[in-house]
Design a protein around this motif. Structure first.
Motif, PDB file in Angstrom:
ATOM      1  N   LEU A  19      47.357  43.378  51.761  1.00 26.93           N
ATOM      2  CA  LEU A  19      48.588  42.657  51.741  1.00 26.93           C
ATOM      3  C   LEU A  19      49.741  43.503  51.904  1.00 26.93           C
ATOM      4  N   LEU A  20      49.951  44.719  51.263  1.00 29.76           N
ATOM      5  CA  LEU A  20      51.243  45.404  51.212  1.00 29.76           C
ATOM      6  C   LEU A  20      51.111  45.973  52.439  1.00 29.76           C
ATOM      7  N   GLU A  21      50.037  46.267  53.128  1.00 28.12           N
ATOM      8  CA  GLU A  21      50.112  46.989  54.184  1.00 28.12           C
ATOM      9  C   GLU A  21      50.452  46.253  55.343  1.00 28.12           C
ATOM     10  N   GLN A  22      50.536  44.907  55.093  1.00 30.10           N
ATOM     11  CA  GLN A  22      51.059  43.849  56.075  1.00 30.10           C
ATOM     12  C   GLN A  22      52.438  43.821  55.827  1.00 30.10           C
ATOM     13  N   GLN A  25      53.513  50.500  44.435  1.00 26.89           N
ATOM     14  CA  GLN A  25      52.554  49.397  44.215  1.00 26.89           C
ATOM     15  C   GLN A  25      51.063  49.836  44.784  1.00 26.89           C
ATOM     16  N   MET A  26      51.138  50.583  45.923  1.00 29.41           N
ATOM     17  CA  MET A  26      49.865  50.609  46.678  1.00 29.41           C
ATOM     18  C   MET A  26      49.133  51.838  45.814  1.00 29.41           C
ATOM     19  N   ALA A  27      49.749  52.713  45.274  1.00 31.17           N
ATOM     20  CA  ALA A  27      49.275  53.690  44.401  1.00 31.17           C
ATOM     21  C   ALA A  27      48.771  53.236  43.314  1.00 31.17           C
ATOM     22  N   GLN A  28      49.127  52.324  42.604  1.00 37.21           N
ATOM     23  CA  GLN A  28      48.886  51.752  41.793  1.00 37.21           C
ATOM     24  C   GLN A  28      47.106  51.019  41.485  1.00 37.21           C
ATOM     25  N   TYR A  29      47.361  50.301  42.864  1.00 37.29           N
ATOM     26  CA  TYR A  29      45.942  49.725  43.013  1.00 37.29           C
ATOM     27  C   TYR A  29      45.038  50.709  43.518  1.00 37.29           C
ATOM     28  N   LYS A  30      45.310  51.709  44.079  1.00 37.62           N
ATOM     29  CA  LYS A  30      44.477  52.908  44.391  1.00 37.62           C
ATOM     30  C   LYS A  30      43.474  53.382  43.727  1.00 37.62           C
ATOM     31  N   MET A  31      44.362  53.312  42.346  1.00 41.01           N
ATOM     32  CA  MET A  31      43.495  53.829  41.201  1.00 41.01           C
ATOM     33  C   MET A  31      42.025  53.029  40.924  1.00 41.01           C
ATOM     34  N   TYR A  32      42.098  51.700  41.333  1.00 32.91           N
ATOM     35  CA  TYR A  32      40.954  50.996  40.981  1.00 32.91           C
ATOM     36  C   TYR A  32      39.829  50.991  42.226  1.00 32.91           C
ATOM     37  N   LEU A  33      40.246  51.728  43.419  1.00 33.33           N
ATOM     38  CA  LEU A  33      39.292  51.630  44.347  1.00 33.33           C
ATOM     39  C   LEU A  33      38.359  52.814  44.243  1.00 33.33           C
ATOM     40  N   LEU A  34      37.207  52.432  44.846  1.00 34.12           N
ATOM     41  CA  LEU A  34      36.040  53.324  44.654  1.00 34.12           C
ATOM     42  C   LEU A  34      35.686  53.830  46.190  1.00 34.12           C
ATOM     43  N   ASP A  35      35.537  55.235  46.016  1.00 39.07           N
ATOM     44  CA  ASP A  35      35.193  55.980  47.411  1.00 39.07           C
ATOM     45  C   ASP A  35      33.682  55.322  48.014  1.00 39.07           C
ATOM     46  N   PRO A  36      33.480  55.611  49.257  1.00 39.57           N
ATOM     47  CA  PRO A  36      31.900  55.144  49.519  1.00 39.57           C
ATOM     48  C   PRO A  36      30.886  55.540  48.772  1.00 39.57           C
ATOM     49  N   VAL A  67      59.005  46.320  57.639  1.00 37.67           N
ATOM     50  CA  VAL A  67      59.725  47.206  56.856  1.00 37.67           C
ATOM     51  C   VAL A  67      59.735  48.678  57.666  1.00 37.67           C
ATOM     52  N   ASN A  68      58.659  48.920  58.118  1.00 37.55           N
ATOM     53  CA  ASN A  68      58.548  50.153  59.270  1.00 37.55           C
ATOM     54  C   ASN A  68      59.234  49.642  60.377  1.00 37.55           C
ATOM     55  N   VAL A  69      58.950  48.665  60.904  1.00 40.38           N
ATOM     56  CA  VAL A  69      59.923  48.271  62.386  1.00 40.38           C
ATOM     57  C   VAL A  69      61.367  48.130  62.230  1.00 40.38           C
ATOM     58  N   SER A  70      61.799  47.633  60.980  1.00 42.43           N
ATOM     59  CA  SER A  70      63.252  47.498  60.634  1.00 42.43           C
ATOM     60  C   SER A  70      63.711  48.957  60.504  1.00 42.43           C
ATOM     61  N   MET A  71      63.115  49.824  59.905  1.00 37.77           N
ATOM     62  CA  MET A  71      63.613  51.251  59.743  1.00 37.77           C
ATOM     63  C   MET A  71      63.442  51.871  61.051  1.00 37.77           C
ATOM     64  N   SER A  72      62.635  51.678  61.854  1.00 31.67           N
ATOM     65  CA  SER A  72      62.571  52.294  63.229  1.00 31.67           C
ATOM     66  C   SER A  72      63.870  51.823  64.035  1.00 31.67           C
ATOM     67  N   LYS A  73      64.122  50.567  64.019  1.00 32.71           N
ATOM     68  CA  LYS A  73      65.209  49.987  64.929  1.00 32.71           C
ATOM     69  C   LYS A  73      66.495  50.297  64.298  1.00 32.71           C
ATOM     70  N   ASP A  84      62.771  49.920  49.733  1.00 31.88           N
ATOM     71  CA  ASP A  84      61.784  48.938  49.800  1.00 31.88           C
ATOM     72  C   ASP A  84      60.621  49.343  50.035  1.00 31.88           C
ATOM     73  N   LYS A  85      60.269  50.373  51.053  1.00 30.39           N
ATOM     74  CA  LYS A  85      59.114  51.249  51.395  1.00 30.39           C
ATOM     75  C   LYS A  85      58.523  51.986  50.205  1.00 30.39           C
ATOM     76  N   LYS A  86      59.581  52.597  49.540  1.00 29.59           N
ATOM     77  CA  LYS A  86      59.091  53.148  48.156  1.00 29.59           C
ATOM     78  C   LYS A  86      58.316  52.487  47.078  1.00 29.59           C
ATOM     79  N   LYS A  87      58.909  51.122  47.168  1.00 30.73           N
ATOM     80  CA  LYS A  87      58.343  50.430  46.105  1.00 30.73           C
ATOM     81  C   LYS A  87      57.255  49.716  46.570  1.00 30.73           C
ATOM     82  N   ILE A  88      56.920  49.541  47.796  1.00 31.05           N
ATOM     83  CA  ILE A  88      55.462  48.921  48.473  1.00 31.05           C
ATOM     84  C   ILE A  88      54.461  50.136  48.242  1.00 31.05           C
ATOM     85  N   TYR A  89      55.050  51.434  48.278  1.00 29.40           N
ATOM     86  CA  TYR A  89      53.965  52.389  48.259  1.00 29.40           C
ATOM     87  C   TYR A  89      53.754  53.019  46.661  1.00 29.40           C
TER      88      TYR A  89
END
Length: 224
Positions: free
Chosen positions: A99-102, A164-175, A107-113, A157-162
């Motif tokens: 969801l955060l990637e979406q 949040q993603m870092a917090q969730y990545k703590m719970y991700l399991l590698d393959p 945000v990235n489009v806005s920054m590029s523009k 806004d980008k930094k805030k999203i990243y």
């Protein structure tokens, strides 16, 4: 009535017997000679007083085994709960990251523009002679400053999203960890079902409270 010393030997024999279920070794532990231990052991097992003591110890043994079985069940269910919690947290974290990637795309489009707009305005400002067209030059510079302020907000806004993603990545399991935890879960389930008196045939599909479904190549059928 047997003497106190004999009763003591009976008790030693019984305690040794319930630990080994070997009458000969139990007789040796009780002080009988190795030469006569076999016959003494068989004789003692037929003795009424020994049988009474043995019944009492067997009852205690069954109670201990029942208590141990309950503890093992509780331990296995706790292990299964912890495994399922890790799986659920992984799934929730992955969904949140998706969801955060979406959210990151616009945000990235806005920054590029904004960066592209600033580059265009800067080029126009550089082409203008500030002495001859001071007002237009100032207008372009103001537009660039406004874009800089807007980009600061977008970068935040980008930094805030990243973050949040870092917090969730703590719970991700590698393959590797994912495969390992699914194997562990299947092993715990098999152990629980085996202890509950089930036997395997072909397929198993188990739905747990955590909402995770594991399909394995076994089918559990109750004994009898």
């Amino acid at each position: 009535m047997a003497s106190e010393k004999t009763i003591e030997k009976y008790q030693i024999f019984v305690l040794a017997y319930v630990n080994t279920f070997n009458a000969t070794q139990a007789a040796i532990s009780a002080g009988y000679s190795k030469k006569t231990a076999y016959s003494q052991g068989n004789r003692l097992l037929k003795n009424d007083e020994v049988k009474s003591l043995l019944d009492e110890q067997i009852k205690k043994l069954r109670e201990r085994m029942s208590d141990d079985a309950s503890k093992i069940y509780a331990m296995l269910w706790n292990q299964l709960k912890m495994v399922d919690e890790k799986i659920v947290k992984h799934d929730e974290a992955q969904a949140a990251i998706n969801l955060l990637e979406q959210q990151l795309i616009p945000v990235n489009v806005s920054m590029s523009k904004k960066e592209a707009d600033k580059a265009v305005i800067k080029r126009k400002a550089d082409e203008i002679d500030g002495r001859r067209n001071r007002e237009l030059k100032r207008e372009y510079l103001d537009q660039m400053r406004n874009l800089d302020c807007e980009m600061v907000v977008v970068k935040y806004d980008k930094k805030k999203i990243y973050a949040q993603m870092a917090q969730y990545k703590m719970y991700l399991l590698d393959p590797f960890a994912w495969e390992k935890i699914l194997t562990m879960r299947a092993t715990i389930l098999r152990d629980l079902l085996d202890r509950a008196g089930y036997k395997t045939t072909d397929k198993l599909e188990v739905q747990m409270d955590a909402g995770v479904t594991i399909i394995d190549d076994i089918e559990m059928m109750p004994d009898g």
